[in-house]
Motif scaffolding. Structure first.
Motif, mmCIF file in Angstrom:
data_model
loop_
_atom_site.group_PDB
_atom_site.id
_atom_site.type_symbol
_atom_site.label_atom_id
_atom_site.label_comp_id
_atom_site.label_asym_id
_atom_site.label_seq_id
_atom_site.Cartn_x
_atom_site.Cartn_y
_atom_site.Cartn_z
ATOM 1 N N GLU A 52 0.798 -1.230 0.000
ATOM 2 C CA GLU A 52 0.000 0.000 0.000
ATOM 3 C C GLU A 52 0.827 1.274 0.000
ATOM 4 O OE1 GLU A 52 -2.839 -0.270 3.182
ATOM 5 O OE2 GLU A 52 -3.819 -2.031 2.287
ATOM 6 N N TRP A 53 1.985 1.256 0.659
ATOM 7 C CA TRP A 53 2.756 2.488 0.835
ATOM 8 C C TRP A 53 4.190 2.382 0.333
ATOM 9 C CZ3 TRP A 53 -0.425 6.249 1.858
ATOM 10 C CH2 TRP A 53 -1.598 5.976 2.562
ATOM 11 N N GLY A 54 4.593 1.214 -0.114
ATOM 12 C CA GLY A 54 5.983 1.027 -0.546
ATOM 13 C C GLY A 54 6.948 0.944 0.616
ATOM 14 N N GLY A 55 6.425 0.655 1.801
ATOM 15 C CA GLY A 55 7.261 0.606 2.992
ATOM 16 C C GLY A 55 8.244 -0.542 2.974
ATOM 17 N N CYS A 56 9.449 -0.258 3.410
ATOM 18 C CA CYS A 56 10.500 -1.266 3.539
ATOM 19 C C CYS A 56 10.927 -1.310 4.997
ATOM 20 C CB CYS A 56 11.703 -0.917 2.672
ATOM 21 S SG CYS A 56 11.342 -0.925 0.916
ATOM 22 N N ALA A 57 11.072 -2.521 5.531
ATOM 23 C CA ALA A 57 11.494 -2.700 6.920
ATOM 24 C C ALA A 57 13.008 -2.805 6.991
ATOM 25 C CB ALA A 57 10.844 -3.944 7.505
ATOM 26 N N TYR A 58 13.564 -2.179 8.013
ATOM 27 C CA TYR A 58 15.015 -2.157 8.203
ATOM 28 C C TYR A 58 15.369 -2.536 9.633
ATOM 29 C CZ TYR A 58 15.198 0.442 3.831
ATOM 30 O OH TYR A 58 15.076 0.820 2.516
ATOM 31 N N THR A 59 16.560 -3.074 9.765
ATOM 32 C CA THR A 59 17.147 -3.377 11.064
ATOM 33 C C THR A 59 18.379 -2.507 11.232
ATOM 34 O OG1 THR A 59 16.375 -5.656 10.987
ATOM 35 C CG2 THR A 59 18.218 -5.201 12.456
ATOM 36 N N ILE A 60 18.545 -1.976 12.420
ATOM 37 C CA ILE A 60 19.778 -1.274 12.784
ATOM 38 C C ILE A 60 20.585 -2.253 13.628
ATOM 39 C CG2 ILE A 60 20.790 0.648 14.069
ATOM 40 C CD1 ILE A 60 19.325 1.635 11.633
ATOM 41 N N THR A 61 21.864 -2.407 13.301
ATOM 42 C CA THR A 61 22.723 -3.300 14.074
ATOM 43 C C THR A 61 23.856 -2.505 14.717
ATOM 44 O OG1 THR A 61 24.269 -3.816 12.282
ATOM 45 C CG2 THR A 61 22.273 -5.186 12.442
ATOM 46 N N ASP A 62 24.410 -3.083 15.757
ATOM 47 C CA ASP A 62 25.651 -2.520 16.279
ATOM 48 C C ASP A 62 26.781 -2.949 15.343
ATOM 49 O OD1 ASP A 62 26.295 -5.189 16.952
ATOM 50 O OD2 ASP A 62 25.931 -4.883 19.099
ATOM 51 N N THR A 66 24.788 -7.275 15.685
ATOM 52 C CA THR A 66 23.648 -7.619 16.531
ATOM 53 C C THR A 66 22.547 -6.581 16.359
ATOM 54 O OG1 THR A 66 25.136 -8.622 18.136
ATOM 55 C CG2 THR A 66 22.908 -8.061 18.910
ATOM 56 N N PRO A 67 21.314 -6.999 16.087
ATOM 57 C CA PRO A 67 20.214 -6.045 15.947
ATOM 58 C C PRO A 67 19.981 -5.237 17.223
ATOM 59 C CG PRO A 67 19.597 -8.129 14.969
ATOM 60 C CD PRO A 67 20.894 -8.354 15.727
ATOM 61 N N ILE A 68 19.830 -3.919 17.046
ATOM 62 C CA ILE A 68 19.534 -3.041 18.182
ATOM 63 C C ILE A 68 18.339 -2.126 17.899
ATOM 64 C CG2 ILE A 68 21.888 -3.069 19.091
ATOM 65 C CD1 ILE A 68 22.232 -0.222 17.847
ATOM 66 N N GLY A 69 17.843 -2.119 16.669
ATOM 67 C CA GLY A 69 16.715 -1.262 16.340
ATOM 68 C C GLY A 69 15.995 -1.739 15.094
ATOM 69 N N PHE A 70 14.805 -1.184 14.897
ATOM 70 C CA PHE A 70 13.944 -1.573 13.780
ATOM 71 C C PHE A 70 13.105 -0.365 13.378
ATOM 72 C CE2 PHE A 70 9.654 -2.770 12.466
ATOM 73 C CZ PHE A 70 9.898 -3.670 11.446
ATOM 74 N N PHE A 71 12.792 -0.263 12.081
ATOM 75 C CA PHE A 71 11.879 0.766 11.600
ATOM 76 C C PHE A 71 11.388 0.402 10.210
ATOM 77 C CE2 PHE A 71 15.940 1.988 9.891
ATOM 78 C CZ PHE A 71 15.677 2.591 8.669
ATOM 79 N N VAL A 72 10.325 1.062 9.794
ATOM 80 C CA VAL A 72 9.803 0.939 8.432
ATOM 81 C C VAL A 72 9.884 2.318 7.805
ATOM 82 C CG1 VAL A 72 7.747 0.460 7.036
ATOM 83 C CG2 VAL A 72 8.308 -1.002 8.987
ATOM 84 N N TYR A 73 10.301 2.363 6.546
ATOM 85 C CA TYR A 73 10.491 3.624 5.828
ATOM 86 C C TYR A 73 9.820 3.534 4.472
ATOM 87 C CZ TYR A 73 13.047 7.359 3.376
ATOM 88 O OH TYR A 73 13.382 8.479 2.636
ATOM 89 N N LEU A 89 13.734 0.717 19.498
ATOM 90 C CA LEU A 89 15.124 0.508 19.896
ATOM 91 C C LEU A 89 15.165 -0.561 20.985
ATOM 92 C CD1 LEU A 89 18.147 1.587 19.896
ATOM 93 C CD2 LEU A 89 17.414 3.089 21.759
ATOM 94 N N ASP A 90 16.227 -1.330 21.018
ATOM 95 C CA ASP A 90 16.457 -2.294 22.092
ATOM 96 C C ASP A 90 16.188 -1.608 23.428
ATOM 97 O OD1 ASP A 90 17.621 -3.891 24.126
ATOM 98 O OD2 ASP A 90 19.259 -4.529 22.836
ATOM 99 N N SER A 91 15.300 -2.177 24.220
ATOM 100 C CA SER A 91 14.884 -1.553 25.476
ATOM 101 C C SER A 91 16.053 -1.332 26.437
ATOM 102 C CB SER A 91 13.791 -2.386 26.147
ATOM 103 O OG SER A 91 14.183 -3.745 26.224
ATOM 104 N N GLU A 92 17.077 -2.148 26.362
ATOM 105 C CA GLU A 92 18.237 -1.975 27.244
ATOM 106 C C GLU A 92 19.097 -0.780 26.855
ATOM 107 O OE1 GLU A 92 20.448 -5.569 27.832
ATOM 108 O OE2 GLU A 92 18.640 -6.734 28.255
ATOM 109 N N LEU A 93 18.901 -0.248 25.658
ATOM 110 C CA LEU A 93 19.709 0.879 25.192
ATOM 111 C C LEU A 93 18.984 2.221 25.295
ATOM 112 C CD1 LEU A 93 21.240 -0.799 22.012
ATOM 113 C CD2 LEU A 93 22.274 -0.546 24.281
#
Length: 165
Positions: A52-62, A66-73, A89-93
């Motif tokens: 519907e929107w052309g959204g792509c999901a991404y992972t942020i790693t250290d 190791t994954p530390i974040g996530f978002f859709v753009y 974002l990783d809740s511990e960070l």
């Protein structure tokens, strides 16, 4: 810190730990993704958003991967703007400046790689930590719609924020 495509089979276990309870889930996705969070439920919503929107999901790693974040753009090609959603974002960070670094990296990607002129997002007004993180990364509050969302006995406003290159 690095940005890469989200891989559901590899990254879901991390995201599911960061969205740890019902309230955090609602703050994260406005209940657009079924609760409790499941790999299939997230996949269905990401697929729908992509269609519907052309959204792509991404992972942020250290730096170790190791994954530390996530978002859709997604990008609106008509007005050359980007839109962020489902940022977590990783809740511990949280509260350590890592979120601001993550959002700064996302904005750098949006402006320098995808070439948009503005990046928009919505965040609930009660999510003070996220609003501060976004503000520290360069987003500015553009408007607030009061009582836009009901969570249990609470009314949350929707704050629209924008970063301009």
């Amino acid at each position: 810190m690095r940005l890469r495509s989200y891989i559901n089979d590899k990254d879901f276990e991390y995201v599911s730990k960061w969205v740890s309870d019902k309230r955090i889930h609602a703050l994260w996705c406005a209940n657009l993704i079924p609760y409790p969070l499941s790999k299939e439920g997230l996949r269905v919503v990401l697929d729908k958003d992509a269609r519907e929107w052309g959204g792509c999901a991404y992972t942020i790693t250290d730096d170790a991967g190791t994954p530390i974040g996530f978002f859709v753009y997604s990008i609106n090609n008509v007005n050359n703007t980007g839109f962020l959603k489902f940022v977590v974002l990783d809740s511990e960070l949280r509260g350590k400046g890592v979120g601001t670094q993550m959002v700064s990296l996302i904005l750098k990607y949006a402006f320098n790689v995808t070439g948009v002129s503005e990046v928009h997002l919505n965040v609930f007004d009660v999510n003070i930590g996220a609003r501060k993180c976004y503000s520290n990364a360069g987003l500015v509050e553009e408007s607030i719609v009061k009582d836009a969302f009901t969570y249990e006995n609470e009314q949350w406003g929707r704050c629209h924020m924008v970063a301009v290159q």
